[in-house]
Design an enzyme around this catalytic site. Structure first.
Site, PDB file in Angstrom:
ATOM      1  N   HIS A   1      41.916  39.378  20.161  1.00  0.00           N
ATOM      2  CA  HIS A   1      41.816  38.519  21.349  1.00  0.00           C
ATOM      3  C   HIS A   1      43.148  37.850  21.668  1.00  0.00           C
ATOM      4  CE1 HIS A   1      38.845  35.902  23.893  1.00  0.00           C
ATOM      5  NE2 HIS A   1      39.919  36.252  24.559  1.00  0.00           N
ATOM      6  N   ILE A   2      44.147  38.686  21.875  1.00  0.00           N
ATOM      7  CA  ILE A   2      45.492  38.169  22.165  1.00  0.00           C
ATOM      8  C   ILE A   2      45.869  38.368  23.633  1.00  0.00           C
ATOM      9  CG2 ILE A   2      46.464  38.270  19.844  1.00  0.00           C
ATOM     10  CD1 ILE A   2      47.546  41.055  20.474  1.00  0.00           C
TER      11      ILE A   2
ATOM     12  N   ASP B   1      40.085  44.237  22.890  1.00  0.00           N
ATOM     13  CA  ASP B   1      40.747  42.984  22.521  1.00  0.00           C
ATOM     14  C   ASP B   1      39.712  41.896  22.265  1.00  0.00           C
ATOM     15  OD1 ASP B   1      42.650  40.379  24.033  1.00  0.00           O
ATOM     16  OD2 ASP B   1      43.149  41.358  22.134  1.00  0.00           O
TER      17      ASP B   1
ATOM     18  N   SER C   1      34.609  39.866  34.911  1.00  0.00           N
ATOM     19  CA  SER C   1      34.173  38.668  34.207  1.00  0.00           C
ATOM     20  C   SER C   1      32.800  38.959  33.605  1.00  0.00           C
ATOM     21  CB  SER C   1      34.114  37.477  35.154  1.00  0.00           C
ATOM     22  OG  SER C   1      33.440  37.841  36.331  1.00  0.00           O
TER      23      SER C   1
ATOM     24  N   ARG D   1      30.731  44.355  42.206  1.00  0.00           N
ATOM     25  CA  ARG D   1      29.653  43.909  43.082  1.00  0.00           C
ATOM     26  C   ARG D   1      29.923  44.261  44.540  1.00  0.00           C
ATOM     27  NH1 ARG D   1      28.790  38.180  40.219  1.00  0.00           N
ATOM     28  NH2 ARG D   1      31.001  38.599  39.959  1.00  0.00           N
TER      29      ARG D   1
ATOM     30  N   GLY E   1      39.085  42.341  40.025  1.00  0.00           N
ATOM     31  CA  GLY E   1      39.380  40.949  40.327  1.00  0.00           C
ATOM     32  C   GLY E   1      40.841  40.673  40.039  1.00  0.00           C
ATOM     33  N   ARG E   2      41.135  39.403  39.728  1.00  0.00           N
ATOM     34  CA  ARG E   2      42.531  39.018  39.468  1.00  0.00           C
ATOM     35  C   ARG E   2      43.163  39.877  38.385  1.00  0.00           C
ATOM     36  NH1 ARG E   2      40.764  33.390  40.075  1.00  0.00           N
ATOM     37  NH2 ARG E   2      39.780  33.757  38.046  1.00  0.00           N
ATOM     38  N   ILE E   3      42.474  39.952  37.265  1.00  0.00           N
ATOM     39  CA  ILE E   3      43.054  40.647  36.117  1.00  0.00           C
ATOM     40  C   ILE E   3      43.053  42.156  36.332  1.00  0.00           C
ATOM     41  CG2 ILE E   3      42.709  41.144  33.659  1.00  0.00           C
ATOM     42  CD1 ILE E   3      41.866  38.160  33.363  1.00  0.00           C
TER      43      ILE E   3
END
Lengths: 328, 324
Positions: B289-290, B265, B213, B182, B159-161
């Site tokens: 989580h940075i 992360d 996601s 998917r 996806g985007r990331i």
């Protein structure tokens, strides 16, 4: 120098090294080792080099006139498992027709990857984060905790656009950097492949948000990054050094980091190495010191080992080794 | 309105977004570094018109009841929505805005950073410098890591990331880039990525990065079976959500050599307790989580959230709405 009429040529290896080099040499040579992970003490080196035809050494070994003398006139080649050769008296070897060989190219990718890694580690404060996790400082999500700097739209400056500098530039391009600047002894044609623009040193330090030192240590580059340099750099600038420690004046760097003349630094190379754990730079949260790991990949080390070995055999076969160095 | 609408902030926020809202609204901000206690929160939201929320504060019927029917919009300064009861928002006709897009490059960058840090054993090396165990330049073999060049990269979620991370990783010279998800993506040719199924990706990849996601279907996707399918030398990176990974299975896999090393992360819970067994592993790097922790990204997230709230207060479509 001719071989002995009988028996294999003798090669002394000053450390335990990756197997590929050993396998190559074992076929044709009589190998003796300093069987340790640690550097060989100088007295042991002087003892053990007597009568060898080839010396397989590390960059922690001082191959000076005394060692060369101790080896004897039959010594044909000094092959170092490194790119750097400041530890070898090359002029003395040239005088005696001893070939000095190094291992260029085979660790380029490792060092380039490490340089980019160090840059990102510093700009994104990853190790501060890892330490915070360990120390229980990681709390509920906070919008302004441990903020780093993104590469997007920043200017990257590279000092020394050789193989490694070029490799670094190439890898940084897709991070959305606005500009890649470089300074070197001369401008190079392949810089345009990576969109790197040649500038003066003054422009490099003034305009760059990130500076990567990828050059050798020479009389001209020694302490190039000093008090005056840091004052001219941006206060938000991040400095990364994977070239040689001596390019940076360590005390001036400490002052600059404490005073906020620059934002942060990442060093893979220092003076001395190792840097003692008590060194002031190591106490700073905005300075990352790594233990000279530029070429620390299995791939690179295996290649360096086999290249050094091949260099030795090449000299014995009266062929040109892959990396040959001479005094100017 | 003659009286300015009230916006409650569950935490202090970057100045740009705050300034934007201050022009038109009355701001109430929980300034403390410590998270707001639940009872205090329920007291403070009474009568507010907009909520500027940060995870993991739960936005649910309890909060909506405490606030009152005048609450018009919720803006969360995050992409993730696990803390928001979307069904409840829909029931009450309260639009919700979040901040996808503006943190893509920050998270993609962090993904690459974490991968490099893991591949090159930075945590251990850094510790060696600090505890004085760094000796005279390593032998051929001290602290050796993995070169990325020539390896096979597997991207779980292009996806985007995932795409942004893969673009940044491409010049490292992977011999192959695989991805799964998917469906095949029309843009995969830009990075030369080949669509395969999950199992094949696990089997063939030297490096596996999870950038998808989190959904109800993929919780615990990385479990014993997945780790078993992966190479013993593989490196696993997770920037999705802690819930994507079965942490007990990850621990097993890392200690038994089922996989080589990992960098995460995100964890369950966050923060991870200091005595969590995961933190005892030298071949696991945990960052707090940075992913989106850059000045640029957080400012952008704040501004988007402020704009979402301004739109919601005026009854206009949100610039960055959550589709519920």
């Amino acid at each position: 120098m001719a071989f002995k009429l009988k028996g294999k040529p003798k090669v002394y290896v000053t450390r335990l090294v990756p197997q590929p080099g050993i396998d190559i040499l074992e076929k044709e040579c009589e190998l003796t080792f300093w069987k340790s992970d640690e550097a060989i003490p100088q007295e042991e080196l002087l003892k053990n080099v007597r009568g060898v035809d080839g010396l397989f050494c590390m960059l922690t070994d001082q191959i000076n006139k005394e060692v060369i003398e101790a080896a004897g006139p039959q010594l044909q080649v000094v092959a170092t498992m490194s790119v750097g050769f400041e530890h070898i008296d090359v002029a003395e070897c040239d005088k005696r027709n001893i070939v000095v060989a190094n291992t260029p190219n085979v660790s380029t990718d490792s060092v380039a990857e490490l340089t980019v890694a160090l840059l990102l580690l510093t700009s994104r404060r990853l190790l501060e984060g890892v330490t915070a996790v360990k120390n229980g400082e990681w709390g509920a999500w906070k919008p302004m905790w441990l903020l780093g700097t993104e590469m997007t739209q920043r200017t990257v400056g590279i000092l020394g656009l050789g193989r490694i500098g070029y490799g670094v530039a190439r890898r940084l391009r897709p991070f959305g950097v606005r500009k890649i600047l470089y300074h070197d002894v001369v401008s190079v044609s392949y810089a345009s492949d990576v969109g790197a623009e040649f500038v003066t040193f003054e422009e490099l330090i003034k305009e760059s948000d990130f500076i990567c030192i990828c050059c050798n240590l020479t009389a001209q580059t020694r302490h190039k990054f000093n008090k005056d340099t840091f004052k001219k750099m941006k206060k938000s600038a991040i400095l990364v050094n994977s070239g040689r420690g001596g390019v940076v004046h360590h005390d001036d760097l400490y002052e600059a980091l404490v005073n906020g003349d620059i934002a942060a630094a990442g060093l893979d190379v220092t003076e001395p190495e190792p840097l003692p754990a008590s060194h002031p730079l190591i106490s700073l949260s905005n300075c990352i010191v790594l233990p000279h790991m530029g070429s620390n990949t299995w791939e690179s080390r295996n290649s360096m080992s086999s290249t050094a070995a091949k260099n030795i055999l090449a000299v014995f076969h009266k062929e040109k080794p892959m990396g040959e160095v001479h005094a100017k | 309105m003659s009286v300015k609408p009230t916006v409650f902030f569950t935490r202090s926020a970057p100045p740009n977004g705050v300034a934007l809202l201050a022009q038109e609204c009355e701001l109430q901000i929980w300034e403390s570094e410590d998270p707001i206690p639940r009872e205090e929160l329920l007291r403070r939201v009474k009568g507010i018109h907009a909520l500027f929320v940060h995870p993991p504060i739960r936005v649910d019927s309890e909060l909506f009841d405490a606030a009152g029917p005048q609450l018009k919009v919720v803006g969360t300064m995050s992409v993730g929505l696990d803390h928001v009861d979307l069904a409840e928002c829909k029931k009450r006709n309260i639009p919700v805005g979040n901040t996808p897009g503006v943190l893509t490059s920050a998270v993609a960058e962090l993904t690459v950073t974490l991968l490099l840090a893991t591949a090159r054993r930075m945590k251990q090396a850094f510790q060696a410098v600090h505890n004085g165990s760094w000796g005279t330049w390593e032998s051929g073999m001290w602290m050796t890591g993995t070169l990325l060049e020539g390896k096979t990269l597997g991207v779980v979620g292009l996806g985007r990331i995932g795409m942004a991370a893969t673009r940044r990783l491409k010049p490292f010279g992977f011999s192959k880039i695989l991805y799964c998800g998917r469906s095949k993506k029309s843009y995969d040719a830009e990075v030369g990525a080949e669509f395969v199924d999950f199992l094949q990706l696990l089997k063939e990849s030297d490096i596996v990065i999870a950038t998808c996601s989190i959904t109800d279907e993929n919780k615990g996707l990385f479990n014993k079976r997945a780790f078993k399918a992966m190479k013993n030398t593989s490196i696993f990176i997770n920037v999705t959500r802690g819930a994507l990974v079965n942490q007990d299975d990850l621990f097993e896999a890392l200690t038994t050599g089922e996989i080589g090393s990992a960098g995460i992360d995100v964890t369950t819970p966050e923060p991870l307790a200091t005595d969590d067994k995961l933190l005892s592993l030298s071949n696991l790097t945990v960052s707090p989580h940075i992913g989106s922790a850059t000045v640029e990204s957080r400012s952008a997230m704040c501004e988007v959230t402020a704009r979402n709230i301004l739109a919601g207060l005026k009854g206009e479509p949100l610039p960055s709405p959550v589709l519920i």
